[in-house]
Design a protein around this motif. Structure first.
Motif, short mmCIF file in Angstrom:
data_model
loop_
_atom_site.label_atom_id
_atom_site.label_comp_id
_atom_site.label_asym_id
_atom_site.label_seq_id
_atom_site.Cartn_x
_atom_site.Cartn_y
_atom_site.Cartn_z
N ALA A 1 81.64 68.29 132.39
CA ALA A 1 82.05 68.77 131.07
C ALA A 1 83.56 68.90 131.10
O ALA A 1 84.15 69.34 132.10
CB ALA A 1 81.39 70.11 130.75
N THR A 2 84.23 68.54 130.01
CA THR A 2 85.69 68.50 129.99
C THR A 2 86.25 69.40 128.90
O THR A 2 85.61 69.66 127.88
CB THR A 2 86.19 67.07 129.76
OG1 THR A 2 85.69 66.58 128.50
CG2 THR A 2 85.72 66.15 130.87
N ASP A 3 87.48 69.87 129.13
CA ASP A 3 88.13 70.78 128.19
C ASP A 3 89.63 70.69 128.41
O ASP A 3 90.11 70.03 129.34
CB ASP A 3 87.63 72.22 128.43
CG ASP A 3 87.81 73.12 127.23
OD1 ASP A 3 88.48 72.70 126.26
OD2 ASP A 3 87.29 74.25 127.25
N GLU A 4 90.38 71.41 127.57
CA GLU A 4 91.82 71.50 127.78
C GLU A 4 92.09 72.32 129.03
O GLU A 4 91.21 73.00 129.56
CB GLU A 4 92.49 72.14 126.56
CG GLU A 4 92.06 73.57 126.31
CD GLU A 4 92.65 74.12 125.01
OE1 GLU A 4 93.09 73.33 124.18
OE2 GLU A 4 92.65 75.36 124.87
N ALA A 5 93.34 72.29 129.49
CA ALA A 5 93.67 72.90 130.77
C ALA A 5 93.59 74.41 130.72
O ALA A 5 94.09 75.06 129.80
CB ALA A 5 95.08 72.47 131.19
N PHE A 6 92.95 75.00 131.74
CA PHE A 6 92.99 76.43 132.01
C PHE A 6 92.67 76.61 133.48
O PHE A 6 92.16 75.71 134.14
CB PHE A 6 92.02 77.22 131.12
CG PHE A 6 90.56 76.85 131.29
CD1 PHE A 6 89.78 77.44 132.27
CD2 PHE A 6 89.97 75.91 130.45
CE1 PHE A 6 88.44 77.10 132.43
CE2 PHE A 6 88.64 75.56 130.59
CZ PHE A 6 87.86 76.16 131.58
N TRP A 7 93.00 77.80 134.01
CA TRP A 7 92.79 78.09 135.43
C TRP A 7 91.77 79.21 135.58
O TRP A 7 91.74 80.15 134.78
CB TRP A 7 94.10 78.48 136.09
CG TRP A 7 93.91 79.00 137.50
CD1 TRP A 7 93.97 80.29 137.92
CD2 TRP A 7 93.59 78.22 138.65
NE1 TRP A 7 93.72 80.38 139.27
CE2 TRP A 7 93.48 79.10 139.73
CE3 TRP A 7 93.39 76.85 138.87
CZ2 TRP A 7 93.18 78.67 141.03
CZ3 TRP A 7 93.09 76.43 140.16
CH2 TRP A 7 92.99 77.33 141.22
N VAL A 8 90.98 79.12 136.66
CA VAL A 8 90.00 80.15 137.01
C VAL A 8 90.17 80.52 138.47
O VAL A 8 90.02 79.66 139.35
CB VAL A 8 88.55 79.65 136.77
CG1 VAL A 8 87.55 80.72 137.23
CG2 VAL A 8 88.33 79.31 135.31
N TRP A 9 90.51 81.78 138.71
CA TRP A 9 90.44 82.31 140.07
C TRP A 9 89.01 82.70 140.40
O TRP A 9 88.49 82.35 141.46
CB TRP A 9 91.34 83.53 140.23
CG TRP A 9 92.78 83.24 140.52
CD1 TRP A 9 93.84 83.40 139.67
CD2 TRP A 9 93.33 82.71 141.73
NE1 TRP A 9 95.01 83.02 140.28
CE2 TRP A 9 94.73 82.59 141.54
CE3 TRP A 9 92.78 82.32 142.95
CZ2 TRP A 9 95.58 82.11 142.54
CZ3 TRP A 9 93.62 81.84 143.95
CH2 TRP A 9 95.00 81.74 143.74
N HIS A 10 88.38 83.46 139.50
CA HIS A 10 87.08 84.05 139.85
C HIS A 10 86.08 83.93 138.72
O HIS A 10 86.39 84.24 137.57
CB HIS A 10 87.26 85.52 140.23
CG HIS A 10 88.15 85.71 141.40
ND1 HIS A 10 89.36 86.38 141.31
CD2 HIS A 10 88.04 85.28 142.69
CE1 HIS A 10 89.95 86.36 142.50
NE2 HIS A 10 89.17 85.70 143.34
N THR A 11 84.89 83.50 139.08
CA THR A 11 83.77 83.51 138.16
C THR A 11 83.06 84.86 138.23
O THR A 11 83.17 85.59 139.23
CB THR A 11 82.77 82.40 138.49
OG1 THR A 11 82.17 82.67 139.77
CG2 THR A 11 83.45 81.04 138.53
N VAL A 12 82.35 85.18 137.16
CA VAL A 12 81.50 86.37 137.14
C VAL A 12 80.11 85.99 137.64
O VAL A 12 79.59 86.53 138.61
CB VAL A 12 81.41 86.95 135.71
CG1 VAL A 12 80.48 88.16 135.68
CG2 VAL A 12 82.80 87.33 135.20
N ASN A 13 79.51 85.03 136.94
CA ASN A 13 78.15 84.58 137.22
C ASN A 13 77.85 83.43 136.28
O ASN A 13 78.56 83.20 135.30
CB ASN A 13 77.15 85.72 137.00
CG ASN A 13 75.74 85.37 137.44
OD1 ASN A 13 75.55 84.58 138.36
ND2 ASN A 13 74.75 85.92 136.76
N ALA A 14 76.81 82.69 136.58
CA ALA A 14 76.33 81.63 135.70
C ALA A 14 74.82 81.63 135.71
O ALA A 14 74.18 82.10 136.67
CB ALA A 14 76.88 80.27 136.13
N TYR A 15 74.24 81.06 134.66
CA TYR A 15 72.78 80.95 134.60
C TYR A 15 72.40 79.87 133.60
O TYR A 15 73.18 79.51 132.70
CB TYR A 15 72.13 82.28 134.24
CG TYR A 15 72.64 82.93 132.97
CD1 TYR A 15 72.07 82.63 131.72
CD2 TYR A 15 73.67 83.86 133.01
CE1 TYR A 15 72.53 83.23 130.56
CE2 TYR A 15 74.14 84.47 131.85
CZ TYR A 15 73.56 84.15 130.64
OH TYR A 15 74.03 84.75 129.49
#
Length: 485
Positions: free
Chosen positions: A279-293
């Motif tokens: 999946a693609t999107d404009e640029a952003f940065w992630v240090w930490h995820t919370v959770n996914a489901y």
């Protein structure tokens, strides 16, 4: 020894002083002083790892990636508490201890020792940095690095040696594996400077490697990826446009290049080994995820909660206090975010849950890979204090289980707080029945304590504060490990 390209003055690095200043003394203490009432239901140990240079750094120091690992532990049982801290003693650190000073430079300086200083085995090698996280899986206690082999620790935090998982994962793993609480399977990934640039693996609940390093098709350049998320079906990896540039680093430039024109891609990697979806999107940065489901409403979509930053920056710049993430501008999308990922359409639909300066998000680990209700973060109280990147003076909790998002807040006053970790009450199944734990340091006198807040109403502040006999530098990630039967 190779020479740095420019003079380095460690006294000018903010993250080597104040609340972040390293400690060198290893301490054991029992019957710690407790203010308030220590919950007798808590029986286990709270551990936290973080950068803590054993000797004054040379060449460079890049927070939060540089620095030797030091694990701090507070053991709780029958209403009593004891403390121990230990360095994660890699072969490189032991060589520096024999020399009495630093031999390796920071990541940006690329200073390495010669054979006459450390022997042929360590000469011109990169220094292991297992200083980011600490987890337990299949009875193994692991201090984790950023894409390298972890180091196994004993029950009293003594370093036992490098963990290669029976030589099945010789390149190592990254610092944020995720364990499925239902199956006990641990998912890991690893990025590298040479092909294959990105691989993933699965470990069974017994610690054995069920799937060895598997290359991710489409990851064709070396990129930094700090964290991951896990669902019942997928590993979720956010590939922001942070690219390694060794040529620039060797000529005195930055090791990492931010290339926003490339955009951000999210890899959805089926746990059964099926084709990777993007999946693609404009640029952003992630240090930490919370959770996914996996979206319980159906349709094959994936829900991912995380803390978003508009770009990546590292070090001591005026960068938002996110543990290295860039400061958000007035128009940039930042803060706590929910993304709905559509593997079939390859799209990302993002919703901002809160635009406050927050980081270090955690949930009750028993809900990982399944829908969660509560999440906690370290936060900025909004009082306008002069806090460094990675430093926070409040905690927040979000109820995201209903149709909207509600927030609880607790301001820590003169305390700088770290990542909140959930400790459930034994036998309880709801995330509201337990306690949130975090280390805190008093900005007025430098003393540290472990805070324990009741999850039923954390806005009332700590029900107990455990005085730590030494200052605990503000650091990174930890875990609550209940006593194993």
């Amino acid at each position: 020894m190779s020479a740095p390209t420019a003079p380095f003055d460690p006294t000018r690095v903010a993250h080597l002083g104040g609340r972040f200043a390293p400690v060198t003394e290893e301490v054991d203490a029992v019957d710690l002083e407790v203010t308030g009432s220590l919950p007798r239901a808590l029986d286990g140990v709270y551990l936290r790892n973080g950068p803590n240079p054993r000797f004054t750094p040379i060449g460079s120091y890049l927070y939060p990636l540089d620095g030797d690992g030091m694990v701090h532990g507070v053991w709780l049982s029958e209403g009593r508490a004891r403390y121990r801290n230990r360095f994660v003693r890699t072969p490189a650190m032991r060589a520096e201890e024999r020399a009495g000073h630093a031999l390796w430079g920071g990541l940006e300086s690329l200073i390495t020792p010669d054979a006459d200083e450390v022997g042929e085995d360590l000469a011109h090698s990169f220094k292991p940095l297992p200083d980011i996280n600490v987890v337990r899986h299949a009875g193994r206690l692991l201090a984790l690095a950023e894409s390298d082999c972890p180091f196994k620790l004993g029950p009293d935090l003594d370093t036992l040696g490098r963990e290669t998982f029976g030589d099945r994962l010789p390149a190592g793993i990254t610092a944020h594996p995720k364990t499925d609480p239902v199956t006990g399977e641990m998912a890991v990934f690893c990025y590298a400077l040479e092909p294959p640039y990105l691989t993933w693996s699965l470990l069974g609940p017994d610690g054995g490697v069920r799937r060895g390093p598997t290359a991710v098709p489409g990851a064709d350049e070396p990129q930094m990826i700090h964290d991951m998320a896990l669902t019942e079906r997928y590993l979720v990896l956010v590939l922001a446009p942070a690219y390694f540039d060794l040529d620039a680093a060797l000529s005195g430039g930055s090791l990492l290049a931010w290339r926003p024109e490339r955009g951000t891609r999210v890899a959805l990697i089926p746990r059964d080994g099926g084709p990777v979806r993007w999946a693609t999107d404009e640029a952003f940065w992630v240090w930490h995820t919370v959770n996914a489901y996996d979206d319980p409403a159906g349709g094959g979509q994936v829900v991912l909660d995380y803390v978003q930053w508009p770009s990546l920056s590292l070090g001591d710049g005026d960068d938002g206090g996110s543990g290295g993430a860039g400061r958000a501008t007035a128009t940039a999308h930042h803060g706590l975010t929910r993304a709905v990922l559509d593997p079939a359409a390859g799209t990302v639909r993002r919703t901002q849950l809160d635009d406050s300066r927050v980081e270090f998000p955690r949930v009750d680990d028993r809900t990982l890979s399944r829908p969660h209700r509560w999440l906690a973060v370290a936060a900025d109280s909004g009082r306008g204090l002069d806090l460094l990147p990675g430093e926070f003076d409040a905690l927040r909790w979000y109820d995201v289980g209903g149709s909207g998002t509600s927030t609880r807040r607790w301001s820590a006053g003169d305390l700088s707080v770290g990542e909140p970790v959930f400790a459930p009450v034994p036998g309880a199944t709801d995330a509201g029945h337990g306690y949130w734990l975090t280390f805190a340091t008093d900005r007025t006198d430098g003393s540290s304590r472990l805070l324990i807040l009741d999850a039923e109403d954390p806005t009332q502040g700590p029900v107990a504060q455990i005085r730590i006999p030494v200052r605990v530098p503000l650091g990174l990630h930890g875990a609550w490990l209940p006593t194993e039967e």
